[in-house]
Scaffold this motif. Structure first.
Motif, mmCIF file in Angstrom:
data_model
loop_
_atom_site.group_PDB
_atom_site.id
_atom_site.type_symbol
_atom_site.label_atom_id
_atom_site.label_comp_id
_atom_site.label_asym_id
_atom_site.label_seq_id
_atom_site.Cartn_x
_atom_site.Cartn_y
_atom_site.Cartn_z
ATOM 1 N N VAL A 66 -34.254 11.805 0.002
ATOM 2 C CA VAL A 66 -34.982 13.058 0.173
ATOM 3 C C VAL A 66 -34.170 14.189 -0.446
ATOM 4 N N GLY A 67 -34.797 14.930 -1.357
ATOM 5 C CA GLY A 67 -34.140 16.071 -1.980
ATOM 6 C C GLY A 67 -34.143 17.276 -1.055
ATOM 7 N N LYS A 68 -33.218 18.178 -1.250
ATOM 8 C CA LYS A 68 -33.120 19.380 -0.422
ATOM 9 C C LYS A 68 -34.197 20.390 -0.810
ATOM 10 N N ASN A 69 -34.601 21.218 0.168
ATOM 11 C CA ASN A 69 -35.595 22.255 -0.085
ATOM 12 C C ASN A 69 -34.941 23.466 -0.727
ATOM 13 N N GLY A 70 -35.742 24.199 -1.478
ATOM 14 C CA GLY A 70 -35.245 25.441 -2.055
ATOM 15 C C GLY A 70 -35.082 26.502 -0.976
ATOM 16 N N GLY A 71 -34.228 27.483 -1.237
ATOM 17 C CA GLY A 71 -34.024 28.567 -0.281
ATOM 18 C C GLY A 71 -35.204 29.528 -0.251
ATOM 19 N N ASN A 72 -35.418 30.168 0.880
ATOM 20 C CA ASN A 72 -36.508 31.144 1.016
ATOM 21 C C ASN A 72 -36.130 32.458 0.349
ATOM 22 N N GLY A 73 -37.152 33.172 -0.151
ATOM 23 C CA GLY A 73 -36.926 34.504 -0.696
ATOM 24 C C GLY A 73 -36.536 35.469 0.418
ATOM 25 N N ASP A 74 -36.025 36.625 0.029
ATOM 26 C CA ASP A 74 -35.567 37.583 1.034
ATOM 27 C C ASP A 74 -35.953 38.997 0.617
ATOM 28 N N ILE A 75 -35.558 39.973 1.428
ATOM 29 C CA ILE A 75 -35.868 41.372 1.153
ATOM 30 C C ILE A 75 -35.112 41.846 -0.081
ATOM 31 N N LYS A 76 -35.489 43.018 -0.574
ATOM 32 C CA LYS A 76 -34.841 43.629 -1.738
ATOM 33 C C LYS A 76 -34.917 42.740 -2.972
ATOM 34 N N ASN A 77 -36.049 42.029 -3.097
ATOM 35 C CA ASN A 77 -36.293 41.165 -4.263
ATOM 36 C C ASN A 77 -35.231 40.092 -4.461
ATOM 37 N N GLN A 78 -34.657 39.627 -3.378
ATOM 38 C CA GLN A 78 -33.654 38.568 -3.476
ATOM 39 C C GLN A 78 -34.339 37.197 -3.550
ATOM 40 N N TYR A 79 -34.004 36.443 -4.576
ATOM 41 C CA TYR A 79 -34.603 35.129 -4.778
ATOM 42 C C TYR A 79 -33.869 34.082 -3.945
ATOM 43 N N GLY A 80 -34.634 33.068 -3.508
ATOM 44 C CA GLY A 80 -34.020 31.938 -2.808
ATOM 45 C C GLY A 80 -33.259 31.054 -3.779
#
Length: 427
Positions: A66-80
């Motif tokens: 099982v591959g890992k999930n991508g990170g969630n986006g955040d405030i201030k236009n921060q990418y996961g």
């Protein structure tokens, strides 16, 4: 070491991270607007050839990856954060198939070859990506796209230059033990060798080749009788076949008949194998019974246009000449042309993502809608957000799904299934 050459594994790529719905609330930033960042991409599952592996034994107890999930986006236009790829090491010669459809996904032959067998999900877009002149403050963001999952069938075909074939107890194991450092089990009973054995034959500093002792074939092997398909596949990649015959006939079989029976099995299994270059090794020539049969074998070989080498694995008589002749055959080997209709190799780009199919479910009171783009839309829509639902309905109308359902005879209150979601149809 136990030899494993066929196994099933389950792979699941990572899901994409969720997009973020957020707004800027900072001093000196008037009307900051939407600032939700995108989610990161989920991990791809990749099979990669590793020269340190020579069997599929590692997959006997570890079957799910099982591959890992991508990170969630955040405030201030921060990418996961994008998840690192899930790399699965396999031996050279691994054929990868979809276990459900039998479709060939990859044929991994050389060191470093790799194939993406399950693609990670795309990260969901944050609400900043949906801002337009008509809607300057969108409140919704996409969920991450689910990663692909499938069951794979891995088949290992040995990468040997030369394959030894013949009935059980004709002396194949003894020959490979005499000319290489391989040490297969040798005994006076049939099917002593139950796993393929590889050996490196060295005739000089640079005159080397790999030879495989293929476990004894019998009549009916092409239909799966005896060891059957389990080891016939290993002959497919060889360039030259040494057909070992028991010239002594001490087992009570006729070596000439054995030759034609084994070749018939090779032909029934693969037309390409029937055309593979062969040389005959008339083994056990040191036994007195061999002289009479050798003359018949040579007559048969002349008729078939093949070279015969009288050899003895016990005394090593004739083996050096045989190995040098085989080495010369390898030098003259010409790569076989590809078949007109080779097995299809999977590429994601071939899939028609916009194609939509509608069919009734088993109960007859519902409809199942299939289509990659539509299933992705459902999976990535946050149905807890009214604005996200309105966007979903807008795309639904653009695709003309209502008209297609009415053509199929849908009625008020019928269920509609898309992926894991169930909807109730209303006019």
């Amino acid at each position: 070491m136990q030899f494993i050459d066929r196994t099933k594994i389950i792979v699941k790529a990572g899901d994409g991270g969720h997009g973020k719905s957020a707004f800027r609330r900072e001093k000196f930033v008037p009307k900051g607007g939407p600032s939700g960042g995108d989610g990161g991409r989920g991990a791809d599952v990749i099979l990669k050839v590793d020269r340190n592996m020579n069997t599929l034994l590692d997959f006997r107890y570890h079957r799910k990856f099982v591959g890992k999930n991508g990170g969630n986006g955040d405030i201030k236009n921060q990418y996961g954060k994008n998840a690192p790829h899930c790399i699965i090491k396999v031996p050279a010669g691994t054929l990868v198939k979809d276990a459900e459809t039998g479709e060939v996904l990859a044929d991994l032959v050389h060191e470093g070859d790799e194939a993406v067998v399950a693609k990670g999900g795309r990260g969901g877009r944050g609400n900043a990506k949906f801002a337009t002149s008509a809607n300057r403050a969108p409140t919704f963001a996409e969920l991450g796209e689910p990663g692909e999952g499938r069951t794979l069938l891995l088949e290992l075909k040995l990468l040997a230059d030369v394959g030894l074939v013949g009935y059980p107890s004709v002396g194949k194991s003894s020959i490979i033990a005499s000319v290489s450092a391989a040490r297969p089990e040798i005994a006076d009973y049939h099917f002593t060798t139950i796993t393929p054995v590889l050996g490196v034959v060295s005739l000089g500093d640079t005159q080397n080749f790999v030879m495989a002792d293929i476990p004894g074939l019998i009549e009916g092997a092409s239909e799966g009788i005896g060891l059957g398909h389990d080891f016939l596949r290993h002959i497919e990649r060889t360039k030259v076949i040494i057909h070992v015959l028991d010239a002594s006939g001490i087992e009570g079989r006729d070596p000439v008949e054995d030759f034609y029976k084994i070749n018939k099995e090779l032909e029934l299994y693969s037309s390409k194998l029937a055309k593979r270059r062969q040389v005959i090794a008339a083994n056990k020539i040191d036994l007195p019974q061999a002289k009479e049969n050798l003359k018949r074998i040579e007559e048969m070989a002349q008729k078939e246009g093949l070279k015969v080498f009288p050899v003895s694995a016990a005394t090593k008589e004739g083996l050096n000449d045989l190995m040098r002749y085989v080495y010369q055959m390898l030098q003259e080997y010409v790569e076989e042309p590809e078949e007109e209709n080779p097995e299809k190799v999977y590429t994601a780009e071939e899939d028609n993502a916009d194609e939509i199919t509608i069919k009734r479910d088993m109960s007859g009171n519902g409809f199942i809608i299939s289509g990659k783009s539509l299933e992705k839309l459902v999976a990535m829509t946050n149905f807890g957000n009214d604005e996200a639902i309105r966007r979903f309905q807008y795309i639904w109308r653009l695709k003309g799904i209502d008209e297609k359902l009415r053509e199929k005879g849908i009625k008020e209150g019928d269920s509609v299934f898309i992926g894991e979601m169930e909807f109730e149809y209303k006019n």
